[in-house]
Scaffold this motif. Sequence first.
Motif, PDB file in Angstrom:
ATOM      1  N   ASN A  76      66.780  17.372  35.459  1.00 25.65           N
ATOM      2  CA  ASN A  76      65.582  17.750  34.707  1.00 25.65           C
ATOM      3  C   ASN A  76      65.282  19.231  34.902  1.00 25.65           C
ATOM      4  O   ASN A  76      65.410  19.779  36.001  1.00 25.65           O
ATOM      5  N   THR A  77      64.869  19.887  33.833  1.00 30.57           N
ATOM      6  CA  THR A  77      64.541  21.321  33.890  1.00 30.57           C
ATOM      7  C   THR A  77      63.494  21.614  34.941  1.00 30.57           C
ATOM      8  O   THR A  77      63.511  22.692  35.567  1.00 30.57           O
ATOM      9  N   PHE A  78      62.586  20.667  35.149  1.00 26.16           N
ATOM     10  CA  PHE A  78      61.486  20.876  36.085  1.00 26.16           C
ATOM     11  C   PHE A  78      61.688  20.073  37.365  1.00 26.16           C
ATOM     12  O   PHE A  78      60.724  19.637  37.994  1.00 26.16           O
ATOM     13  N   SER A  79      62.925  19.877  37.757  1.00 25.17           N
ATOM     14  CA  SER A  79      63.215  19.100  38.965  1.00 25.17           C
ATOM     15  C   SER A  79      62.596  19.760  40.188  1.00 25.17           C
ATOM     16  O   SER A  79      62.344  20.967  40.214  1.00 25.17           O
ATOM     17  N   VAL A  80      62.359  18.954  41.212  1.00 18.34           N
ATOM     18  CA  VAL A  80      61.731  19.468  42.429  1.00 18.34           C
ATOM     19  C   VAL A  80      62.599  20.540  43.068  1.00 18.34           C
ATOM     20  O   VAL A  80      62.100  21.586  43.505  1.00 18.34           O
ATOM     21  N   HIS A  81      63.904  20.326  43.110  1.00 18.05           N
ATOM     22  CA  HIS A  81      64.745  21.316  43.795  1.00 18.05           C
ATOM     23  C   HIS A  81      64.821  22.631  43.028  1.00 18.05           C
ATOM     24  O   HIS A  81      64.997  23.687  43.623  1.00 18.05           O
ATOM     25  N   ARG A  82      64.663  22.597  41.702  1.00 14.53           N
ATOM     26  CA  ARG A  82      64.678  23.844  40.939  1.00 14.53           C
ATOM     27  C   ARG A  82      63.358  24.600  41.080  1.00 14.53           C
ATOM     28  O   ARG A  82      63.345  25.833  41.050  1.00 14.53           O
TER      29      ARG A  82
END
Length: 401
Positions: free
Chosen positions: A205-211
């Motif tokens: 996901n574009t808004f993933s936690v790791h990103r």
Amino acid sequence: MQNQNIALSSTKQKTVLIHNNVTSGKEMMKKKHIFLHLGVQKSGTTTLRFSLDQNRARLLQFDDIDYICAHQYPVRLHGLDGERSCLGNPALECSPEDIRKDVYFMSFRSCLMNYRNSTATKALFHNEVFISNFSATKHSWQILRNELRDFDVTIILTYRRYFEWLPSYYAQVHNAQGIGNDWDKSKLPTFPEWFQLSADCTDQNTFSVHRRWGDESARRELHPIESEISRIKLHYQNIRIHNMHAFSGDLVSNFYCNTIDADYTCEHQIKMHVHANPMRTTDYEILALTAYEKGLIKNSDGLGRSEVGELAEKFHQLSAKVRGTKFPTICLSLQQQEELLNRSLEMEKRLLPEWFASPDGEAAHRTKFSQYIKQGKFCAVDAARVLEEEEWINFFAHVKI
């Protein structure tokens, strides 16, 4: 007296000042104060923003706090993380000329200039995605520090228990706006699936936690606030934690009374219906995707995943054959639940040690976690089992997409 760590949390004082650089009285007189409330997302920020909009005039007239950039500098996600954003794109090293072409940044500069030229001595800027979308390069920080050089800056971050925040953030980033409205099932994992994807730092996901907050937050080693503090404190030392669970959960009053010291607004704020930003279930969209994968949906009429999910939800609510029936579910394992609770407790103990030791801290934390388990907050629909039922097979067979 410089760089002292001052703990202000207690059962009465609900805001924590992480660091405080004390400067001379002469220097403080030269600079106006600005509070930067920077999230994090899904921590009551929408509720707070609506209250700030309602109380904007009161804050300025009676508490000398100018709520700046409201409705001007965007809280929209593309405001800072766009490819042309001088603060959000790590590939850019904007020159002064480039900055003048950055529409969003120039809007921010305009807000600061208006405040600088006003009679107010304090200002509040609110943007829940500022740090998570901010490119933490040396050049980006230099741009921001240069823009705020004339102000005495205090950063405010709102704390929410991690186990509450996690499923809420999952629902936020897996809506149609976040992942599109197509029929790619890989974009919409169930919460238990996403729980593992996030921990493995493989969430696409574009808004993933790791990103947004880094691998340590994705692996549940750091609360997103801790990640943001680690970025911010190298550049700004005055950081306050606004605890949304204090004041019996009245996060708005707590913000005015304890976090920004708006005494008049604290006592006389406009009492309004709390604008909640409820967590929307993904169950029906997951059900629709599974039905599509199984070939149960065969007609084509232009409907997307979310529209079919809404139809499934209405069918579940209105059809006499399935109304009131509960879906079978797939939940986090007992081991995963225990890990989540322990990590959440550890985070709160690090961030708010005195609050954690109070009657409203660890005990309330555990009680709320038990409620979340009973409410199925860590579960998702078992779509395969639901689609063994004739009523649901017939429903999807007659859906036109």
